[in-house]
Motif scaffolding. Structure first.
Motif: not given
Length: 448
Positions: A354-368, A409-421
């Protein structure tokens, strides 16, 4: 030289055109048909496949039951193997399938029941006929129903002896209470004991109807011949009025817990939140969140709970989506003395999302990881059929693996944080636990 360039240009144009057409054919290589009676047919041919799967799914599961028949959907699934008009005994069905070297089974969930057989592709005609016979012509012998009651009760007892499985049922009971979504799919023993042949006949007539049925054929087969054979078996399926299922009630204003005492060697925990249904487009962001949280050995919870804390062997996070509700939860088997630290650590990870956006590397690894698993999952004819069939039976528009992967692949870090909130709210938090704890509460640490 000019002629050479022209020839090369023509070659490249043809090659590119062929590649585009091939990709288009691959992307669209399934067909959806609706028979005159409303039954839906999904064809997923793969010329290179060595096997073929025939699967039939119906909109019937524990959420269509009343308290008086809880467990009937699952029991009926068992009884379809117990004899048909063409194969009066169970041994007639299973020996014929076994002689084909077939794999076969059935499964019941909250909202659907499915039956399938998979065999080498030159056995397609036969497995289609057998699956059709089981689905269309069960005879429900009264003496077999009485005998099978012992088998069903044995299955319920088995689940009660598997705390890793049982704690998942407790979690659903905690969330949904005394309504179908909170009841066991296998049912209650006292209800199973009371069921009779008339209950099966009435329930099947109410739910096993053409418009609520999806037949899926995947793997090696000839589509036009398959359609003819399907119509031969299913065109005369009797019609009726489909029974509805009640809408799930969502009622929660504070954190909830269900602690069940059992002398286990480890404590089994499910910790999570209410989510949304399968038609919500945020499901791609939530699936990705769950994967980053606990979907792999490099996930946050695996690294924290297993590698850093050494607190247990299994730990994961996952989503479950239904027609009108859903969940996001982590599960773990934990050393008794580390239960509180693990719950606190898991809650800290929920808070962090909720509090922090996921970083680019972790986001890419999760998507892949998520998309890679998606493509690996549809390599076989049974999983390929299940992929399309599960979408159709849930009422979703059919998408290819490529189309779903593209959305992930089109999911953004902002969308993940928003759904967590949106979801990770303290008043929506739930904890189910099985372990050697009497009169123990964890409510004081259930905070996000």
């Amino acid at each position: 030289r000019r002629q050479c360039y022209f020839a090369m240009a023509v070659f490249l144009f043809i090659a590119l055109h062929s590649l585009i057409n091939y990709h288009h054919l691959y992307m669209q290589n399934f067909k959806r048909l609706v028979l005159k009676n409303g039954l839906r047919l999904i064809l997923v041919p793969r010329k290179e496949a060595l096997a073929t799967t025939v699967s039939v799914s119906v909109e019937a599961g524990s959420k269509y039951e009343t308290k008086e028949i809880n467990g009937l959907s699952h029991f009926l699934e068992h009884m379809c193997f117990k004899g048909t008009t063409n194969r009066p005994k169970q041994i007639d069905i299973v020996s014929e399938l076994d002689s084909l070297g077939a794999q076969y089974n059935a499964m019941t969930g909250m909202e659907t029941t499915s039956y399938y057989a998979k065999a080498k592709k030159d056995s397609f005609d036969k497995i289609l006929e057998i699956v059709a016979d089981m689905y269309l012509n069960p005879i429900f012998p009264a003496e077999e129903i009485e005998k099978e009651k012992g088998v069903i009760i044995g299955e319920i007892n088995m689940y009660e002896d598997l705390p890793q499985r049982r704690v998942q049922e407790f979690f659903m009971e905690l969330l949904y209470g005394d309504q179908p979504a909170g009841w066991s799919i296998a049912g209650r023993k006292e209800v199973i004991e009371r069921l009779n042949r008339e209950d099966f006949i009435k329930y099947r007539a109410k739910h096993y109807l053409p418009p609520s049925t999806v037949l899926i054929i995947a793997g090696g087969f000839e589509p036009s011949e398959a359609v003819k054979k399907v119509k031969m078996y299913f065109d005369k399926m009797p019609a009726g009025v489909k029974g509805a299922k009640p809408k799930v009630r969502e009622e929660q204003k504070q954190p909830q817990e269900l602690v069940s005492f059992k002398e286990t060697d480890q404590t089994h925990v499910v910790l999570g939140f209410r989510a949304f249904g399968i038609f919500d487009e945020r499901k791609y962001a939530l699936d990705l969140l769950a994967d980053i949280l606990g979907g792999s050995m490099s996930s946050r919870l695996f690294q924290k709970v297993r590698d850093e804390m050494g607190a247990g062997y299994y730990v994961n996070a996952s989503t479950d989506f239904y027609n009108d509700h859903g969940i996001i939860a982590m599960s773990a088997g934990i050393h008794h003395e580390k239960v509180e630290p693990v719950i606190k650590a898991a809650l800290a990870e929920f808070r962090r999302l909720k509090d922090e956006k996921i970083g680019n590397d972790e986001l890419k690894r999760g998507k892949d990881h998520l998309t890679g698993n998606l493509f690996l999952a549809v390599e076989t004819s049974d999983e390929l059929g299940s992929f399309y069939g599960s979408q159709e039976i849930m009422g979703l528009p059919l998408q290819t693996p490529e189309e779903i992967a593209d959305k992930i692949q089109k999911v953004t870090a902002e969308e993940i944080q928003a759904v967590a909130k949106d979801l990770f709210l303290e008043e929506q938090l739930n904890l189910a636990l099985i372990g050697p704890f009497r009169d123990k509460s964890f409510s004081d640490i259930l905070k996000v």
